[in-house]
Design a protein around this motif. Structure first.
Motif, PDB file in Angstrom:
ATOM      1  N   SER A  26      -1.688   8.849  -7.984  1.00  0.00           N
ATOM      2  CA  SER A  26      -1.288   7.472  -7.716  1.00  0.00           C
ATOM      3  C   SER A  26      -0.551   6.940  -8.943  1.00  0.00           C
ATOM      4  O   SER A  26      -1.098   6.932 -10.043  1.00  0.00           O
TER       5      SER A  26
ATOM      6  N   LEU B  97      -0.020   9.325  -3.747  1.00  0.00           N
ATOM      7  CA  LEU B  97      -0.874   8.527  -2.871  1.00  0.00           C
ATOM      8  C   LEU B  97      -0.216   7.219  -2.440  1.00  0.00           C
ATOM      9  O   LEU B  97      -0.223   6.860  -1.263  1.00  0.00           O
ATOM     10  N   ASN B  98       0.351   6.492  -3.403  1.00  0.00           N
ATOM     11  CA  ASN B  98       0.859   5.159  -3.076  1.00  0.00           C
ATOM     12  C   ASN B  98       2.295   5.151  -2.559  1.00  0.00           C
ATOM     13  O   ASN B  98       2.981   4.140  -2.646  1.00  0.00           O
TER      14      ASN B  98
ATOM     15  N   ARG C  99       2.246   6.071   0.566  1.00  0.00           N
ATOM     16  CA  ARG C  99       1.777   5.884   1.942  1.00  0.00           C
ATOM     17  C   ARG C  99       1.870   4.416   2.346  1.00  0.00           C
ATOM     18  O   ARG C  99       1.749   3.527   1.500  1.00  0.00           O
TER      19      ARG C  99
ATOM     20  N   LEU D 250      -2.765   4.533   4.110  1.00  0.00           N
ATOM     21  CA  LEU D 250      -3.556   4.580   2.880  1.00  0.00           C
ATOM     22  C   LEU D 250      -5.036   4.338   3.143  1.00  0.00           C
ATOM     23  O   LEU D 250      -5.897   5.017   2.562  1.00  0.00           O
TER      24      LEU D 250
END
Ligand code: DGT
Ligand code: CA
Ligand code: CA
Length: 575
Positions: free
Chosen positions: A526, A558-559, A561, A566
């Motif tokens: 992230s 991750l971020n 998404r 998420l």
């Protein structure tokens, strides 16, 4: 060179200073001070007396121990005790003691309050005006410190990428205004987005007879011109950053850009490929015999050796040539791929802006979600939240979410990972959050075994989501903790939690090689701003750069998404 009484006195004085800084027994401190004075005031040269075979004269207050030190200094020119003391204290201390007007008490205050270890850090603190803000210190002291260190610290030092970017933007804008200038680009480690740069390497295109150079060296931020000719120059900016410039003609642009972007190892590896094909690459072009066959663009340089274009961030000779040849280069993440930020602070702990202001700034960056993650209670210096204050903030976030448009706030915490791997807030509180970001803020010096175990234990906590700034380094100030990162990454994989790339300029943590390790193990990273103010969302740009150096693609992060995608990923870790 024989030492004289005054030299010996200086050694004893320094010992007294260092002992005092270490808060040694005051009687011991006084004994060395006394020895310094007595030796200094003694009417004859003690070294000469001893070397002529004489006995050490009886000196007031000098017992057997000090007498032995005097003999040692006369015999060896050094004093082992002083060497040992110097090693025990940060090197900034020795430098500080040399500054006129600074005694041991003030030196101690300085290196504690500023948290500086090296002369370089001290220099930067003085330069940034941090010393005058300390109690009992003024501009004059700050000036003395700068003057005393300027000579020493003139040696090469590296600048944070974000710092260098300010200078790079200003100077490229200035150059771009000049008539006759074509392209202006900063190459070197800056273009490869290394977390620090040694200097800036500017490449410009212009006709051979242009006045570009004359204009360049008239730039008003220049402190000193180191060298200058018709096509190249080196200058030192007032802030201490060196800038090299090369002017080439348009036809050589690609070859020159490739050469000056580096890295050296990458450029050499490409040249080897060229040799194998009977070609020669230099900064002016790609040649077959006398004929130029490529070099106006970087693409043409790579094409000439049978490769597709390799982005600058990958040019470190870490296997990128083989992967390019196989046509398997990653589609690197871009800043625009980021859809949220999972680590920011507000005024509730040590940030500067309100919840609403941070939400607005994130929205202005084009983000769709923002996790509010204040410090936890253990971190007093950052006004960490206890359970009660956290619960209040959660209510506030719910209320604010009802009125916000285009952005959603998530409820989180940057909870301290305590020395034994437990978390700094009760489970039932952590259970109510959208995500739990865990961070090490103390006991950085544990053994590799203990530190790794501590973090793996924390990640095993049922509510743990994301490991903040996993290495714990502060560039130029503190080395990363000694941990087994491979083991941490594998534990994250097993546990279903994630690793952060904290994009604060002096953190950049995970660093590139560990991003790549996470990717290979299938652990999502992230990329977070760790913003403490609205303007800090700019960190994400540099974070994306570091992620690119770590070969990360959109899917590895991750971020990238959507909020909808998420949510299950966050709760997957909550078992
Ligand atoms: P830095 O400034 O220490 O952060 O790192 P770089 O990579 O910017 O290095 P720098 O400024 O010394 O040189 C810029 C580029 O110029 C470097 O990446 C490759 C090229 N270069 C400089 N000197 C040489 C050299 O002796 N051989 C080769 N092959 N390339 C060089
Ligand atoms: Ca450079
Ligand atoms: Ca350079």
């Amino acid at each position: 060179m024989p030492l004289h009484n005054a030299d010996m006195a200086a050694i004893f004085d320094e010992i007294a200073d260092l002992l005092e800084i270490q808060e040694a027994n005051p009687f011991r401190v006084r004994a060395y001070r006394n020895a310094a004075r007595v030796v200094n005031e003694f009417g004859r040269d003690i070294g000469s007396l001893l070397r002529q075979g004489g006995m050490l004269p009886k000196l007031p207050g000098i017992g057997a121990d000090l007498a032995a030190k005097i003999s040692e200094i006369v015999d060896t020119g050094k004093c082992a005790m002083l060497e040992r003391l110097r090693k025990e204290l940060p090197s900034a201390v020795t430098e500080l003691l040399k500054v006129p007007g600074l005694g041991p008490k003030r030196v101690k205050a300085l290196y504690h309050d500023l948290d500086v270890q090296t002369p370089e850090q001290l220099y930067r603190a003085a330069k940034n005006g941090r010393i005058r803000t300390l109690h009992g210190f003024g501009e004059k002291t700050e000036h003395n410190i700068l003057a005393a260190l300027a000579m020493r610290v003139g040696q090469p030092r590296r600048f944070l990428l974000a710092e260098a970017a300010l200078a790079a933007d200003a100077i490229t804008a200035y150059l771009q205004q000049m008539p006759g200038v074509g392209r202006v680009i900063v190459a070197g480690s800056f273009r490869r987005m290394r977390d620090t740069v040694g200097d800036l390497d500017i490449l410009a295109t212009a006709p051979a007879d242009s006045a570009v150079m004359a204009r360049f060296i008239a730039y008003d931020e220049i402190g000193e011109t180191l060298s200058h000719g018709p096509t190249r120059a080196s200058v030192m900016l007032r802030g201490g950053l060196q800038v090299d410039i090369r002017v080439v003609d348009e036809l050589s642009y690609g070859a020159a850009l490739h050469y000056f972007t580096g890295s050296r190892a990458h450029v050499i590896a490409v040249r080897k490929l060229a040799q194998a094909r009977g070609l020669k690459i230099n900064e002016y072009g790609v040649f077959k015999g006398q004929a130029r066959v490529a070099g106006d663009t970087e693409e043409s340089v790579y094409r000439s050796v049978g490769l597709s274009y390799i982005p600058p961030e990958l040019r470190e000779d870490r296997g990128e040539l083989e992967v390019a040849r196989a046509g398997l280069l990653p589609h690197l993440l871009t800043l625009a791929d980021l859809r949220g930020d999972l680590h920011v602070h507000t005024r509730a702990s040590d940030g500067r802006n309100t919840l609403r202001e941070m939400a607005q700034a994130a929205s202005d960056m084009g983000l769709e979600y923002l996790a509010i993650t204040e410090h936890s209670r253990r971190l007093h210096v950052a006004h960490g939240l206890d359970a009660e204050h956290l619960l209040l903030q959660m209510e506030e976030i719910d209320k604010l979410n009802a009125s916000l448009q285009g952005i959603t706030l998530l409820k989180g915490i940057e909870v301290d990972i305590l020395e034994d791997g437990s978390l700094d807030l009760p489970d039932d509180v952590l259970a109510r959050l959208d995500l739990v970001v865990g961070a090490v803020h103390s006991h950085f010096g544990l053994s590799r075994e203990k530190q790794t175990e501590r973090i793996v234990r924390a990640m095993a906590h049922p509510h743990f989501t994301l490991l903040a700034h996993p290495g714990g380094r502060l560039i130029g100030k503190r080395d990363a903790c000694d941990v087994d990162m491979q083991r941490i990454i594998r534990a994250a994989k097993q546990r279903g939690c994630y690793l952060e790339l904290d994009a604060q300029p002096e953190r950049m943590d995970l660093p590139d090689v560990h991003c790549r390790m996470a990717k290979e193990e299938g652990v999502l990273v992230s990329i977070n701003s760790d913003a403490h103010a609205a303007r800090d969302f700019g960190n994400l740009y540099f974070g994306a750069g570091q992620a690119r150096r770590g070969w990360l693609e959109k899917t590895d992060v991750l971020n990238t998404r959507s909020l909808q995608a998420l949510r299950p990923l966050l709760s997957a870790t909550m078992s």
